[in-house]
Enzyme design. Structure first.
Site, PDB file in Angstrom:
ATOM      1  N   HIS A  17       0.778  -1.235   0.000  1.00 32.85           N
ATOM      2  CA  HIS A  17       0.000   0.000   0.000  1.00 32.85           C
ATOM      3  C   HIS A  17       0.812   1.289   0.000  1.00 32.85           C
ATOM      4  CE1 HIS A  17      -3.191  -2.846   0.971  1.00 32.85           C
ATOM      5  NE2 HIS A  17      -4.066  -1.914   0.661  1.00 32.85           N
TER       6      HIS A  17
ATOM      7  N   HIS B 233      -9.162   5.656   1.420  1.00 30.11           N
ATOM      8  CA  HIS B 233      -7.774   5.459   0.995  1.00 30.11           C
ATOM      9  C   HIS B 233      -7.116   6.823   0.844  1.00 30.11           C
ATOM     10  CE1 HIS B 233      -8.891   1.327   0.193  1.00 30.11           C
ATOM     11  NE2 HIS B 233      -7.626   1.045  -0.074  1.00 30.11           N
TER      12      HIS B 233
ATOM     13  N   HIS C 142      -5.880  -2.284   8.680  1.00 29.50           N
ATOM     14  CA  HIS C 142      -5.760  -2.090   7.233  1.00 29.50           C
ATOM     15  C   HIS C 142      -5.333  -0.658   6.906  1.00 29.50           C
ATOM     16  CE1 HIS C 142      -6.868  -3.719   3.138  1.00 29.50           C
ATOM     17  NE2 HIS C 142      -6.521  -2.465   2.895  1.00 29.50           N
TER      18      HIS C 142
END
Length: 617
Positions: free
Chosen positions: A275, A471, A385
């Site tokens: 990520h 995000h 996450h």
């Protein structure tokens, strides 16, 4: 002894003759150094893909001359975009000639160059045109479906004049690499970063949707080596113009011509990069990783999942880390129970679309020995996450985006939480004074219902909402200071209001800009885009919103737009990824750039790329 010397001389002479070009022999034998390659201009030969990682680049070698003040122009296809740049004199030395970037694939490119050629005291200026053929884009497929590059179609709907010179770096994900990948698990029954060992790509397109550069990942990745494989993520263009990113158990930096600056294992105390990688001005890197070996309070040893930030210095040594399972509450599960189990990160499972986890199911999981990249609470499961980390220079803090907490959180060097952007529901008492209070433009308090999990913007009647399974949360450095932080976020929108909507068609994503007063602990929503686009622009996972200083603009990549459609009667997902680039002038409600792609696979992130930063400065 004399015979031995004569024999040695004969053998050496024979070896030389064996490798000397036959043209020399035809002229009566070797006669000193001689060129056996084509010289198409006033310098040396043309070397394609000089380092083997960037097939759409070349070097017009200097031919033994000193070259300075070079300028390059790639003549566009009819109606296409010109790529043009100066070359820093240091770079003509680094690449032993003039670096050429932006060649069209499978095309005879016309490349105009001007430069000064120096030999001894003689200095001459030249302008030349080279014809350089670049090969087609190549990527290994999985034998099942087409994806990645070249894409099946691109639609350029709008490009305002201010942005016509833009180049965009896109980082997309094609899908599993057949039998080559996904062979390794760190935690049974699920793996870490290698569970997502998909084909991935990085490529640059112009504002006409033409590919002008791509990274040859085939030479970078070795699927048979667990320490040299993994999905490529976290691309950043550094201040020196080079690109950095990570994959699996590594992080790397290469320049745009394909020259390796470094390619390193992440420190052994950590594992599973994915990520996010942030580059700092002092040469340090912030990476989102997991702990390679954590002993939980119950005595179980686990590898943790997407919940550690490590800072390494320019030499790869560990400078600091943030272990989020010690800083935050890894057992806050209100968001976990609202997630669409059909779209958890890259795990797009149509059989579970719209389904959620009950309290009973989560409790049962928490008591089990099932660890790994699975939704669940507690260290060793995917409770946080974290999908982005950004550094705030004003107070030496980090800002993280935690998808599975639907929260953006600022944490200091002292590992103390400074503020939390997100719904208050489920946070323990020790975090209550860190929750930001929404306000309007006049500073008036905005009341959000149900412990602030639903705000006026939730139904579309107000100008504020939290972000949900977001995000990228990036500090806008040029507009922020010690008291006020401007923040850009991509609000994916799954689990909005800590629930699943009655119909999937009600989902939407947003690009959002917030203003946070850190003294007053208030937050104001300044700008949003995407709510009115509805399900068509909804990206259940991935994507990016980021401010761009050079044009005072906001870059948005709705990277999995089109995947939200679901046929409940047929019981299957309908949509395929159709990533979309949108770039906005600051404060404008409609984009100045809108480009749509099909056939690229799922998008991850996208961003403007500066060839001037890479080769001119």
């Amino acid at each position: 002894m004399k015979v031995k010397k004569i024999l040695t001389s004969v053998l050496v002479a024979s070896a030389v003759l064996a490798v000397t070009p036959t043209v020399s022999l035809a002229l009566g034998g070797p006669s000193g150094p001689k060129l056996d390659y084509q010289i198409p201009g006033k310098l040396g030969y043309v070397m394609m893909d000089p380092y083997g990682y960037a097939p759409l680049t070349a070097v017009i070698t200097d031919g033994g001359y000193k070259v300075k003040d070079a300028h390059v122009k790639i003549v566009p296809k009819k109606g296409g975009q010109t790529v043009e740049y100066d070359v820093n004199n240091e770079n003509t030395k680094l690449y032993a000639g003039i670096p050429v970037f932006g060649l069209y694939p499978d095309y005879k490119n016309s490349v105009e160059v001007s430069y000064t050629r120096i030999l001894g005291t003689k200095s001459e200026k030249f302008t030349e045109t080279y014809t350089i053929y670049a090969p087609p884009v190549f990527q290994t497929g999985n034998g099942i479906k087409q994806g990645g590059l070249p894409y099946s179609s691109v639609t350029v709907e709008k490009v305002d004049n201010k942005f016509k010179d833009r180049l965009y770096l896109l980082n997309n994900i094609q899908g599993k690499a057949g039998g080559k990948s996904s062979k390794v698990v760190w935690n049974n029954p699920s793996g870490g970063a290698l569970e997502w060992n998909y084909f991935s790509n990085a490529f640059i397109v112009d504002t006409h949707g033409e590919v002008r550069w791509y990274l040859n990942a085939e030479k970078l990745i070795n699927y048979d080596d667990i320490y040299n494989t993994g999905i490529m993520m976290g691309f950043k263009q550094n201040n020196d113009g080079a690109l950095s990113w990570g994959y699996g158990q590594r992080y790397a930096k290469y320049d745009i011509m394909g020259r390796k600056v470094f390619n390193r294992r992440i420190p052994l105390a950590y594992n599973d990069f994915s990520h996010s990688l942030d580059t700092l001005n002092n040469g340090h890197f912030l990476m989102r990783v997991g702990s390679a070996d954590l002993k939980r309070a119950d005595g179980k040893n686990v590898r943790t999942v997407r919940d550690v930030i490590v800072e390494v210095d320019e030499n790869g040594k560990v400078f600091d880390d943030w272990k989020l399972f010690d800083i935050l509450d890894p057992y806050r599960d209100v968001v976990l129970k609202a997630l669409d189990q059909g779209a958890v990160c890259l795990n797009m499972d149509a059989d579970h679309a719209g389904a959620t986890l009950s309290s009973e199911e989560l409790a049962k999981l928490d008591k089990s020995d099932n660890f790994g990249d699975i939704v669940g609470s507690g260290p060793g499961r995917n409770w946080a996450h974290v999908n982005s980390v950004d550094y705030d220079y004003n107070d030496d803090s980090i800002v993280i985006s935690s998808r599975h907490q639907s929260a953006v959180i600022k944490i200091g060097r002292d590992k103390q939480v400074k503020w939390i952007l997100g719904a208050a529901k489920g946070w323990k008492k020790q975090y209550q004074d860190k929750l930001l209070q929404p306000v309007d433009a006049k500073g008036n308090k905005i009341v959000c219902e149900d412990e602030t999990s639903k705000c006026p913007g939730y139904t579309g009647d107000g100008d504020f909402d939290w972000t949900w399974t977001q995000h990228t949360a990036f500090v806008i450095d040029s507009k922020s200071n010690k008291d006020v932080v401007y923040l850009s976020v991509f609000d994916n929108g799954d689990g909005r209001g800590i629930e699943q909507p009655a119909m999937a068609s009600m989902k939407y994503s947003r690009a959002v800009i917030y203003k946070i007063d850190q003294k007053k602990m208030t937050i104001q929503q300044l700008w949003e885009y995407g709510k009115d686009r509805g399900i068509d622009w909804y990206s259940p996972v991935t994507s990016l919103t980021e401010y761009q200083t050079d044009k005072d603009s906001v870059m948005v990549y709705s990277a999995t737009a089109g995947m939200g459609e679901y046929d409940f009667k047929a019981g299957r997902a309908l949509g395929a990824p159709q990533p979309e680039i949108d770039e906005f002038e600051w404060g404008k409600k409609e984009p100045s750039v809108k480009i749509k792609f099909k056939g690229t696979g799922a998008g991850y992130q996208g961003m403007p790329f500066s060839i001037q930063k890479a080769l001119s400065k």
